[in-house]
Design a protein around this motif. Structure first.
Motif, mmCIF file in Angstrom:
data_model
loop_
_atom_site.group_PDB
_atom_site.id
_atom_site.type_symbol
_atom_site.label_atom_id
_atom_site.label_comp_id
_atom_site.label_asym_id
_atom_site.label_seq_id
_atom_site.Cartn_x
_atom_site.Cartn_y
_atom_site.Cartn_z
ATOM 1 N N LYS A 99 -12.372 -73.781 22.094
ATOM 2 C CA LYS A 99 -13.017 -74.713 21.428
ATOM 3 C C LYS A 99 -14.368 -75.372 21.535
ATOM 4 O O LYS A 99 -15.508 -74.825 20.549
ATOM 5 C CB LYS A 99 -11.886 -75.814 21.360
ATOM 6 C CG LYS A 99 -12.216 -77.085 20.038
ATOM 7 C CD LYS A 99 -11.445 -77.475 20.038
ATOM 8 C CE LYS A 99 -11.797 -78.842 18.803
ATOM 9 N NZ LYS A 99 -10.667 -79.727 18.855
ATOM 10 N N VAL A 102 -17.024 -72.218 20.563
ATOM 11 C CA VAL A 102 -16.807 -71.650 19.146
ATOM 12 C C VAL A 102 -17.675 -73.388 18.958
ATOM 13 O O VAL A 102 -18.659 -72.588 18.324
ATOM 14 C CB VAL A 102 -15.657 -71.724 18.524
ATOM 15 C CG1 VAL A 102 -15.892 -71.901 16.957
ATOM 16 C CG2 VAL A 102 -15.048 -70.531 19.148
ATOM 17 N N SER A 103 -17.268 -74.836 18.846
ATOM 18 C CA SER A 103 -18.521 -75.672 18.993
ATOM 19 C C SER A 103 -20.146 -75.248 19.363
ATOM 20 O O SER A 103 -20.284 -75.748 17.803
ATOM 21 C CB SER A 103 -17.825 -77.091 19.505
ATOM 22 O OG SER A 103 -16.793 -77.302 18.685
ATOM 23 N N ALA A 106 -21.145 -72.748 16.525
ATOM 24 C CA ALA A 106 -21.509 -73.267 15.084
ATOM 25 C C ALA A 106 -22.643 -74.451 15.067
ATOM 26 O O ALA A 106 -23.304 -74.109 14.758
ATOM 27 C CB ALA A 106 -20.369 -74.296 15.278
#
Length: 190
Positions: A99, A102-103, A106
């Motif tokens: 996670k 992915v953060s 992003a």
């Protein structure tokens, strides 16, 4: 900067000795008989010592750009890395590595969009923000209709055209690629 502040204080003619303590290390300060600030002169040796402690840094890039642009990109990258590092420091976050990755990606993408939006943002601050750009990007896409073929969802708006242009994509290129993707999807999912 301190020179500029001293000039402002000198012009006011109401600043007293008690308010000038922070400048005494690097300037010789003169006051009138009532204790009001009149003039200053740099202590060059002290200023040089301070400057020698400041150090230097260099940014090396393979892209052609000016120093100000390189520094701005570096600062933005640094901000993203600090947010990522801060997020990693919370207890229990080691379980969220996927996670967090992915953060992090992003954040990098968001920063890239923000950098490319700058020319549009300067023209219209309310219209060209990152959240607005993301909403416009979400509207780009293909939809499968009742004929079992994929089609463009909507015609491009002026905002979407401007957003595509900052990425070097014009309307014709977008539509050509969208048609090709629609054909590929239609063929692959039959």
């Amino acid at each position: 900067m301190m020179d500029r502040h001293l000039e402002e204080k000198k012009d006011k003619k109401i600043v007293r000795r008690e308010e000038m303590k922070e400048y005494e290390n690097y300037y010789r300060l003169r006051y009138d008989d009532n204790g009001y600030f009149l003039a200053y002169q740099r202590k060059e040796k002290e200023v040089k010592k301070l400057m020698d402690r400041c150090g230097i840094f260099a940014i090396v890039t393979s892209e052609k750009m000016g120093a100000a642009e390189a520094l701005e990109i570096y600062r933005n990258r640094d901000a993203v890395e600090k947010i990522f590092r801060m997020d990693k420091s919370y207890p229990g976050n080691e379980k969220l590595e996927g996670k967090m990755f992915v953060s992090f990606v992003a954040l990098v993408i968001r920063n890239a969009i923000q950098q490319r939006l700058k020319p549009l943002y300067k023209k219209n601050r309310k219209e060209y923000t990152v959240p607005m750009a993301l909403r416009q990007y979400e509207r780009l896409g293909l939809t499968k209709l009742s004929d079992d073929k994929y089609h463009l969802r909507y015609a491009l708006t002026n905002k979407q055209k401007a957003l595509l242009e900052i990425h070097g994509i014009n309307e014709k290129e977008y539509e050509k690629q969208a048609r090709k993707t629609a054909e590929d999807l239609t063929r692959d999912y039959r």
